[in-house]
Design a protein around this motif. Structure first.
Motif, mmCIF file in Angstrom:
data_model
loop_
_atom_site.group_PDB
_atom_site.id
_atom_site.type_symbol
_atom_site.label_atom_id
_atom_site.label_comp_id
_atom_site.label_asym_id
_atom_site.label_seq_id
_atom_site.Cartn_x
_atom_site.Cartn_y
_atom_site.Cartn_z
ATOM 1 N N ALA A 16 0.713 -1.118 -0.048
ATOM 2 C CA ALA A 16 0.237 0.033 0.227
ATOM 3 C C ALA A 16 0.879 1.615 0.300
ATOM 4 O O ALA A 16 1.859 1.500 0.971
ATOM 5 N N ASP A 18 0.610 4.639 0.788
ATOM 6 C CA ASP A 18 -0.106 5.433 1.245
ATOM 7 C C ASP A 18 1.106 6.527 1.722
ATOM 8 O O ASP A 18 1.813 6.110 2.998
ATOM 9 N N LYS A 40 -0.593 -0.790 -4.422
ATOM 10 C CA LYS A 40 -2.044 0.144 -4.172
ATOM 11 C C LYS A 40 -1.646 1.472 -3.444
ATOM 12 O O LYS A 40 -0.892 1.451 -3.066
ATOM 13 N N LYS A 69 -12.661 2.715 -3.063
ATOM 14 C CA LYS A 69 -13.504 2.441 -1.884
ATOM 15 C C LYS A 69 -15.125 3.446 -2.882
ATOM 16 O O LYS A 69 -15.885 4.070 -1.794
ATOM 17 N N VAL A 121 -15.778 -5.235 5.720
ATOM 18 C CA VAL A 121 -16.067 -4.224 7.266
ATOM 19 C C VAL A 121 -14.834 -4.057 6.808
ATOM 20 O O VAL A 121 -13.610 -4.521 7.402
ATOM 21 N N LEU A 122 -14.538 -2.611 7.295
ATOM 22 C CA LEU A 122 -13.022 -1.430 7.015
ATOM 23 C C LEU A 122 -11.896 -2.482 8.780
ATOM 24 O O LEU A 122 -13.137 -2.927 9.725
ATOM 25 N N THR A 123 -10.696 -2.809 8.001
ATOM 26 C CA THR A 123 -10.284 -3.838 9.572
ATOM 27 C C THR A 123 -9.871 -3.131 10.211
ATOM 28 O O THR A 123 -9.328 -3.763 11.234
ATOM 29 N N ILE A 160 -12.549 -7.757 0.040
ATOM 30 C CA ILE A 160 -10.955 -7.194 1.078
ATOM 31 C C ILE A 160 -11.547 -7.893 2.557
ATOM 32 O O ILE A 160 -13.462 -7.173 2.788
ATOM 33 N N PRO A 182 -5.875 -7.048 4.406
ATOM 34 C CA PRO A 182 -4.927 -5.591 4.764
ATOM 35 C C PRO A 182 -4.455 -6.194 6.251
ATOM 36 O O PRO A 182 -5.409 -7.379 6.381
ATOM 37 N N ARG A 185 0.337 -7.853 9.683
ATOM 38 C CA ARG A 185 1.364 -7.289 10.550
ATOM 39 C C ARG A 185 2.710 -8.641 11.201
ATOM 40 O O ARG A 185 1.879 -8.898 11.899
ATOM 41 N N GLN A 194 -5.333 -0.683 13.132
ATOM 42 C CA GLN A 194 -5.347 -1.518 13.048
ATOM 43 C C GLN A 194 -6.303 -2.627 14.299
ATOM 44 O O GLN A 194 -5.929 -2.182 14.629
ATOM 45 N N GLY A 214 1.050 -1.911 4.464
ATOM 46 C CA GLY A 214 1.241 -1.061 3.743
ATOM 47 C C GLY A 214 2.704 -0.482 4.920
ATOM 48 O O GLY A 214 4.027 -0.636 5.028
ATOM 49 N N ARG A 215 1.922 0.389 6.441
ATOM 50 C CA ARG A 215 3.169 0.588 7.210
ATOM 51 C C ARG A 215 3.820 -0.163 7.622
ATOM 52 O O ARG A 215 5.173 -0.245 7.806
ATOM 53 N N PRO A 216 3.808 -1.464 7.996
ATOM 54 C CA PRO A 216 4.940 -2.239 7.916
ATOM 55 C C PRO A 216 6.271 -2.278 7.242
ATOM 56 O O PRO A 216 7.555 -2.029 7.252
HETATM 57 O O1 C5P Z 1 -0.922 0.163 7.032
HETATM 58 P P1 C5P Z 1 -1.297 -0.972 7.035
HETATM 59 O O2 C5P Z 1 -0.754 -2.056 6.548
HETATM 60 O O3 C5P Z 1 -2.283 -1.019 8.519
HETATM 61 O O4 C5P Z 1 -2.128 -0.393 5.342
HETATM 62 C C1 C5P Z 1 -3.331 -1.599 5.646
HETATM 63 C C2 C5P Z 1 -4.202 -0.339 3.704
HETATM 64 O O5 C5P Z 1 -5.397 -1.277 3.621
HETATM 65 C C3 C5P Z 1 -4.135 1.088 3.505
HETATM 66 O O6 C5P Z 1 -3.942 1.584 2.539
HETATM 67 C C4 C5P Z 1 -5.690 1.269 4.158
HETATM 68 O O7 C5P Z 1 -6.651 1.982 3.443
HETATM 69 C C5 C5P Z 1 -5.922 -0.380 3.223
HETATM 70 N N1 C5P Z 1 -7.303 -0.903 4.080
HETATM 71 C C6 C5P Z 1 -7.897 -1.666 4.975
HETATM 72 N N2 C5P Z 1 -8.293 -2.053 4.923
HETATM 73 C C7 C5P Z 1 -9.552 -2.556 4.458
HETATM 74 C C8 C5P Z 1 -9.374 -2.152 3.295
HETATM 75 C C9 C5P Z 1 -8.975 -1.368 2.578
HETATM 76 O O8 C5P Z 1 -6.603 -1.745 5.843
HETATM 77 N N3 C5P Z 1 -11.197 -2.508 4.852
#
Ligand code: C5P
Length: 239
Positions: A16, A18, A40, A69, A121-123, A160, A182, A185, A194, A214-216
């Motif tokens: 990712a 970001d 991404k 999204k 559902v967002l993680t 996702i 996503p 970790r 998260q 992403g961040r890792p």
């Molecule tokens: O930095 P990290 O690994 O937490 O990044 C996760 C990436 O996945 C971010 O770009 C975030 O927008 C995306 N994402 C998420 N959860 C979802 C869909 C997308 O964390 N359900």
């Protein structure tokens, strides 16, 4: 990675990007492309010159996931999807809400090879966040499974979700449906904002097709080393 080791590259890892600027994103790609071929681009970069950067990455032979999204009325989602398909992107996200909006996206991608992935559902969300949204009586996992089924029935290519839900999703949707996770970790890394996280190894074992990290990687002192370690963990988990 030492000089004696061969670089491991995996097509199951999506990094990712970001970042606030294209320069920072490009620098991350340069540092990690030995280990990754799929990137991404999310909302932050999309509104900071990201569309041209999508074309640049594709021209350089990378695969690109546009994490827009989408959620709007059908006509708008259809036209936006058509424009993103025209860019040549590989994956696009839209929220799993109602069937008619998902079908509008399918119409919009037309005959292109763009794969449509439903955000379940967002993680970073937990039960109390769902209660706040007025979705009471359902855990994130129950809602994810409901939406995964809806996405499959509507004709999307995958979803996702957190890797914590991947095994249960696979039971509901069967083998020919992408699960992209996503919230990955590696052991010992910072969870950040998260909530429903999993290690790369466990995510692959749970049935995830692609892991979004992403961040890792992007915020690691040495992104190349971090990407290499994750690529190795993924490769070792694939049997
Ligand atoms: O930095 P990290 O690994 O937490 O990044 C996760 C990436 O996945 C971010 O770009 C975030 O927008 C995306 N994402 C998420 N959860 C979802 C869909 C997308 O964390 N359900």
């Amino acid at each position: 990675m030492t000089h004696n080791e061969t670089a491991i590259k995996t097509d199951r890892l999506i990094i990712a990007l970001d970042f606030p600027t294209i320069d920072e994103a490009r620098s991350c790609v340069q540092k990690t492309s030995q280990h990754c071929c799929f990137y991404k681009i999310g909302l932050e970069l999309l509104f900071s010159g990201g569309q041209d950067f999508v074309k640049e990455l594709l021209a350089d032979g990378h695969r690109v996931f546009v994490d827009a999204k989408l959620l709007d009325i059908g006509a708008t989602v259809e036209k936006a999807t058509a424009n993103i398909a025209r860019l040549g992107a590989d994956f696009l996200t839209l929220h799993v809400s109602d069937t008619k909006t998902m079908q509008a996206a399918i119409k919009g991608r037309g005959s292109s090879s763009l794969k449509l992935l439903g955000v379940t559902v967002l993680t970073n969300l937990e039960t109390e966040d769902l209660n706040e949204q007025g979705i009471s009586g359902k855990t994130p996992k129950e809602l994810v499974l409901h939406r995964a089924k809806l996405a499959k029935e509507a004709g999307l290519d995958g979803v996702i979700a957190s890797a914590q839900e991947a095994a249960d999703i696979r039971e509901v949707v069967g083998p020919d449906f992408l699960i992209v996770t996503p919230g990955i970790r590696p052991v010992g890394s910072d969870i950040g904002d998260q909530a429903r996280v999993m290690t790369p190894k466990l995510a692959i074992e749970a049935g995830a097709d692609f892991l979004v990290v992403g961040r890792p990687i992007s915020r690691a002192d040495n992104p190349a080393e971090a990407a290499d370690q994750i690529a190795r963990e993924i490769a070792a988990a694939i049997v």
